[in-house]
Design a protein around this motif. Structure first.
Motif, short mmCIF file in Angstrom:
data_model
loop_
_atom_site.label_atom_id
_atom_site.label_comp_id
_atom_site.label_asym_id
_atom_site.label_seq_id
_atom_site.Cartn_x
_atom_site.Cartn_y
_atom_site.Cartn_z
N ILE A 52 -0.82 -10.29 12.73
CA ILE A 52 -0.48 -9.56 11.50
C ILE A 52 -0.28 -8.08 11.82
O ILE A 52 0.64 -7.45 11.31
N MET A 53 -1.14 -7.53 12.68
CA MET A 53 -1.05 -6.13 13.10
C MET A 53 -1.03 -6.09 14.63
O MET A 53 -1.76 -6.86 15.26
N LEU A 73 -8.98 -13.81 14.72
CA LEU A 73 -9.47 -14.42 13.49
C LEU A 73 -8.31 -14.81 12.58
O LEU A 73 -7.29 -14.12 12.53
N ARG A 74 -8.53 -15.90 11.87
CA ARG A 74 -7.67 -16.24 10.75
C ARG A 74 -8.51 -15.97 9.52
O ARG A 74 -9.62 -16.50 9.38
N VAL A 75 -8.00 -15.14 8.62
CA VAL A 75 -8.74 -14.76 7.42
C VAL A 75 -7.86 -15.01 6.20
O VAL A 75 -6.63 -15.05 6.31
N PRO A 76 -8.48 -15.17 5.03
CA PRO A 76 -7.69 -15.34 3.80
C PRO A 76 -6.81 -14.12 3.55
O PRO A 76 -7.13 -13.00 3.99
N PRO A 77 -5.72 -14.30 2.83
CA PRO A 77 -4.81 -13.19 2.54
C PRO A 77 -5.54 -12.00 1.94
O PRO A 77 -6.36 -12.13 1.05
N GLY A 78 -5.26 -10.83 2.47
CA GLY A 78 -5.83 -9.59 1.98
C GLY A 78 -7.11 -9.15 2.66
O GLY A 78 -7.47 -7.98 2.57
N HIS A 79 -7.80 -10.04 3.35
CA HIS A 79 -9.05 -9.65 4.01
C HIS A 79 -8.81 -8.60 5.09
O HIS A 79 -9.63 -7.71 5.27
N GLU A 80 -7.71 -8.70 5.80
CA GLU A 80 -7.45 -7.71 6.85
C GLU A 80 -7.19 -6.32 6.26
O GLU A 80 -7.49 -5.32 6.90
N VAL A 97 -10.75 -6.69 16.45
CA VAL A 97 -10.29 -7.94 15.86
C VAL A 97 -8.77 -7.94 15.74
O VAL A 97 -8.18 -6.99 15.25
N TYR A 98 -8.18 -9.03 16.20
CA TYR A 98 -6.77 -9.31 15.96
C TYR A 98 -6.71 -10.39 14.89
O TYR A 98 -7.43 -11.38 14.96
N PHE A 99 -5.84 -10.20 13.92
CA PHE A 99 -5.67 -11.19 12.85
C PHE A 99 -4.42 -12.00 13.14
O PHE A 99 -3.34 -11.43 13.30
N VAL A 100 -4.57 -13.33 13.19
CA VAL A 100 -3.43 -14.19 13.47
C VAL A 100 -2.73 -14.54 12.16
O VAL A 100 -3.35 -14.63 11.11
N SER A 135 2.11 -20.19 0.88
CA SER A 135 2.66 -19.49 -0.27
C SER A 135 2.26 -18.03 -0.31
O SER A 135 2.27 -17.41 -1.35
N HIS A 136 1.94 -17.45 0.82
CA HIS A 136 1.45 -16.07 0.83
C HIS A 136 2.46 -15.12 1.42
O HIS A 136 2.11 -14.15 2.07
N GLY A 137 3.75 -15.37 1.23
CA GLY A 137 4.79 -14.50 1.77
C GLY A 137 4.66 -13.07 1.34
O GLY A 137 5.00 -12.14 2.05
N LYS A 138 4.15 -12.83 0.12
CA LYS A 138 4.02 -11.45 -0.36
C LYS A 138 3.01 -10.65 0.44
O LYS A 138 2.96 -9.45 0.36
N HIS A 139 2.20 -11.32 1.26
CA HIS A 139 1.22 -10.63 2.10
C HIS A 139 1.75 -10.37 3.48
O HIS A 139 1.00 -10.01 4.37
N GLY A 140 3.02 -10.63 3.72
CA GLY A 140 3.60 -10.35 5.03
C GLY A 140 3.23 -11.38 6.08
O GLY A 140 3.22 -11.08 7.24
N ARG A 141 2.94 -12.60 5.66
CA ARG A 141 2.53 -13.60 6.62
C ARG A 141 3.60 -14.64 6.88
O ARG A 141 3.46 -15.47 7.74
N ASP A 142 4.65 -14.72 6.09
CA ASP A 142 5.69 -15.72 6.31
C ASP A 142 6.95 -15.08 6.84
O ASP A 142 7.24 -13.96 6.65
#
Length: 142
Positions: A52-53, A73-80, A97-100, A135-142
């Protein structure tokens, strides 16, 4: 000692347990390799993660002579985005921490994990592409 006294002592002993110990028995059915899993991922021989970053996030610096290897780590949307509020849950406040990304986890890591560990950790009720995180495209994950 009377039976009433023994049962009273037993009740007091149970009530004196920390709440976290009592709550720890709550059934959690999601395991690593399943779409709804959040937590630490062992990259091992898996293909390189999509992040993610690009840089690791560290909330608290470790002591000067201590160096920790980064964790993934894989975290729920917005936790990072609010990692300072969530890092304790993952025991990762003083760690880099790297977020995948969810799509890498679901499309790359999960199949790799299942190949190595078998389908026992898989959520066989879900078809392809129906895992959590799609369904979390708005969080920059898709």
């Amino acid at each position: 000692m009377s039976k009433n006294w023994q049962s009273t002592l037993a009740c007091l002993a149970i009530m004196s347990l920390p709440l976290s110990t009592q709550a720890a028995d709550v059934g959690v059915s999601v395991r690593i390799g399943q779409p709804g899993f959040y937590g630490r991922i062992d990259i091992g021989g898996a293909p390189p993660p999509v992040l993610i970053m690009p840089e690791p996030l560290i909330i608290r610096r470790p002591p000067p002579n201590v160096r920790y290897a980064p964790i993934y780590l894989r975290v729920p949307p917005g936790h990072e985005k609010h990692w300072d509020k969530h890092c304790r849950r993952y025991n990762a406040c003083g760690r880099p921490v790297y977020f995948v990304r969810d799509d890498w986890y679901e499309d790359t890591y999960v199949p790799h994990y299942r190949e190595r560990h078998g389908p026992s950790g898989a959520d066989n009720d879900r078809g392809p592409g129906k895992g959590h995180g799609r369904s979390h495209g708005k969080h920059g994950r898709d």
